[in-house]
Write a protein that holds these residues in place. Structure first.
Motif, PDB file in Angstrom:
ATOM      1  N   VAL A 110       0.853  -1.186   0.000  1.00 19.62           N
ATOM      2  CA  VAL A 110       0.000   0.000   0.000  1.00 19.62           C
ATOM      3  C   VAL A 110       0.894   1.242   0.000  1.00 19.62           C
ATOM      4  O   VAL A 110       1.910   1.288   0.694  1.00 19.62           O
ATOM      5  N   THR A 167     -10.445  -8.248   3.621  1.00 22.04           N
ATOM      6  CA  THR A 167     -11.178  -8.475   2.380  1.00 22.04           C
ATOM      7  C   THR A 167     -12.645  -8.121   2.603  1.00 22.04           C
ATOM      8  O   THR A 167     -13.096  -7.953   3.738  1.00 22.04           O
ATOM      9  N   GLU A 176     -12.571  -8.976  -3.548  1.00 22.43           N
ATOM     10  CA  GLU A 176     -11.942  -7.658  -3.504  1.00 22.43           C
ATOM     11  C   GLU A 176     -11.501  -7.317  -2.087  1.00 22.43           C
ATOM     12  O   GLU A 176     -12.075  -7.790  -1.104  1.00 22.43           O
ATOM     13  N   LEU A 177     -10.471  -6.474  -1.996  1.00 29.27           N
ATOM     14  CA  LEU A 177     -10.065  -5.942  -0.701  1.00 29.27           C
ATOM     15  C   LEU A 177     -11.044  -4.852  -0.289  1.00 29.27           C
ATOM     16  O   LEU A 177     -11.593  -4.136  -1.123  1.00 29.27           O
ATOM     17  N   ASN A 178     -11.264  -4.746   1.010  1.00 26.64           N
ATOM     18  CA  ASN A 178     -12.141  -3.700   1.535  1.00 26.64           C
ATOM     19  C   ASN A 178     -11.277  -2.488   1.888  1.00 26.64           C
ATOM     20  O   ASN A 178     -10.678  -2.421   2.961  1.00 26.64           O
ATOM     21  N   LEU A 179     -11.212  -1.535   0.969  1.00 18.62           N
ATOM     22  CA  LEU A 179     -10.317  -0.393   1.114  1.00 18.62           C
ATOM     23  C   LEU A 179     -11.066   0.913   1.373  1.00 18.62           C
ATOM     24  O   LEU A 179     -10.462   1.984   1.365  1.00 18.62           O
ATOM     25  N   GLU A 180     -12.366   0.821   1.636  1.00 26.84           N
ATOM     26  CA  GLU A 180     -13.181   2.031   1.757  1.00 26.84           C
ATOM     27  C   GLU A 180     -12.738   2.908   2.923  1.00 26.84           C
ATOM     28  O   GLU A 180     -12.766   4.136   2.831  1.00 26.84           O
ATOM     29  N   GLN A 235      -2.330   4.414  -3.503  1.00 26.87           N
ATOM     30  CA  GLN A 235      -2.224   3.313  -4.451  1.00 26.87           C
ATOM     31  C   GLN A 235      -2.103   2.005  -3.683  1.00 26.87           C
ATOM     32  O   GLN A 235      -1.700   1.978  -2.522  1.00 26.87           O
ATOM     33  N   VAL A 236      -2.441   0.923  -4.345  1.00 26.19           N
ATOM     34  CA  VAL A 236      -2.227  -0.418  -3.807  1.00 26.19           C
ATOM     35  C   VAL A 236      -1.874  -1.314  -4.990  1.00 26.19           C
ATOM     36  O   VAL A 236      -2.365  -1.108  -6.101  1.00 26.19           O
ATOM     37  N   THR A 278      -2.561  -4.333  -5.703  1.00 30.90           N
ATOM     38  CA  THR A 278      -3.654  -5.164  -6.220  1.00 30.90           C
ATOM     39  C   THR A 278      -4.911  -4.873  -5.424  1.00 30.90           C
ATOM     40  O   THR A 278      -4.851  -4.543  -4.234  1.00 30.90           O
ATOM     41  N   PHE A 279      -6.056  -4.976  -6.079  1.00 27.23           N
ATOM     42  CA  PHE A 279      -7.335  -4.747  -5.418  1.00 27.23           C
ATOM     43  C   PHE A 279      -8.089  -6.052  -5.180  1.00 27.23           C
ATOM     44  O   PHE A 279      -9.129  -6.051  -4.523  1.00 27.23           O
ATOM     45  N   VAL A 280      -7.572  -7.150  -5.717  1.00 28.70           N
ATOM     46  CA  VAL A 280      -8.282  -8.437  -5.677  1.00 28.70           C
ATOM     47  C   VAL A 280      -7.320  -9.528  -5.239  1.00 28.70           C
ATOM     48  O   VAL A 280      -6.146  -9.530  -5.624  1.00 28.70           O
TER      49      VAL A 280
END
Length: 313
Positions: free
Chosen positions: A167, A182, A199-203, A209-210, A212-214
């Motif tokens: 991240v 997740t 998906e990652l829970n990034l809310e 940036q990250v 990967t999101f999945v």
């Protein structure tokens, strides 16, 4: 009927001529207006090129400038709003800001919009706050909501990849976070293995940036049944000058095991011990404990909870 039509025809021709003259006049007037010179304020978009990857502009703003040009050119600029490209090397750098003075802005805008320098008026500097991006590897924690059909269960821990993500963001924010979750992995009445993505829970995570999101995950499932085997009891940490007699010398253990592994497990896959150091002086029994067993079995239960012993003289 013919006489009526003849009387109306001149009127219709007259109306058409009037409309034609009106449209022509309006078109000529519009062209004349576009050929005149005007001064108007424009809000221009811009892009900073060659910005170092580790830098992030905190809040960008539009370039406000006055342009003096023909109506036709100003109409084009308003409709298409061309973007001004600004090379990072042209900025003056400080600890938290990068800035560009009016003269440099004026030259950039006039060059890229192809108008004279005297046709551009910029009356402010462009000052932008920036910060440096830092990276941190964080553990991925899956949120599981699983139920199984009777007799079915997982045969090993859920496998997910990647198990860590990188991240990027502000140092002070990343320093307080060590893991990301997740979104819920929900499966009901499972009776077979599952391979999927989540998906990652990034809310709630303030990041830039990250990598990967999945993530991918695998749930390995099998039908389970109960099995019981008999294990020999081993006493550990017994002093060299002490000899004891124990009862019982063997203990039954029951557990749930995948059907595919049923015939592959025997007493040699286990180790059951009693630690003499942990025996209370006032008690005459030892506590059996399994210290080795296959990873894929579940819910192992000892039928005997205490081992009686007698010190031999």
């Amino acid at each position: 009927m013919k006489s009526i039509f003849k009387r109306l025809t001149p009127k219709l021709d007259h109306n058409k001529a009037f409309v034609f003259i009106l449209i022509s006049t309006a078109a000529i007037w519009f062209v004349l207006q576009l050929s005149k010179t005007y001064t108007t304020q424009l809000q221009l978009n811009y892009s900073i090129i060659n910005l170092p990857k580790e830098y992030k502009i905190e809040k960008e703003q539009k370039l406000s400038t006055y342009i003096t040009s023909t109506g036709l050119n100003l109409l084009y600029l308003n409709l298409f709003n061309p973007q001004i490209n600004i090379d990072y090397s042209k900025f003056t750098k400080s600890i938290d800001f990068i800035s560009l003075d009016e003269a440099v802005l004026n030259n950039l805008i006039s060059t890229q919009l192809e108008v004279g320098k005297d046709q551009v008026e910029v009356n402010h500097n462009l000052k932008l706050r920036f910060y440096q991006l830092f990276s941190k590897q964080m553990k991925v924690i899956p949120i599981l909501n699983l139920t199984f059909q009777p007799g079915f269960d997982t045969i090993q821990d859920i496998q997910y990849s990647p198990s860590k993500v990188t991240v990027y963001g502000k140092r002070n924010i990343l320093s307080s976070i060590d893991s990301v979750f997740t979104k819920p992995i929900i499966h009901k009445n499972i009776d077979d293995s599952i391979s999927s993505q989540i998906e990652l829970n990034l809310e709630a995570l303030e990041f830039d940036q990250v990598n990967t999101f999945v993530i991918e995950y695998n749930i390995f499932v099998d039908r389970f049944t109960e099995k019981t085997i008999t294990l020999p009891v081993e006493v550990i940490n017994l002093p060299l000058d002490t000899s004891i007699s124990i009862y019982p010398k063997q203990v039954e253990v029951s557990f749930e095991i995948p059907l595919s592994k049923y015939d592959k497990v025997s007493a040699k896959n286990f180790k059951l011990v009693c630690d003499y150091d942990k025996a209370k002086v006032s008690d005459s029994y030892l506590i059996p404990k399994i210290v080795k067993s296959p990873k894929f079995i579940k819910y192992q239960r000892l039928r005997t909870k205490q081992i009686s012993y007698l010190i031999k003289e």
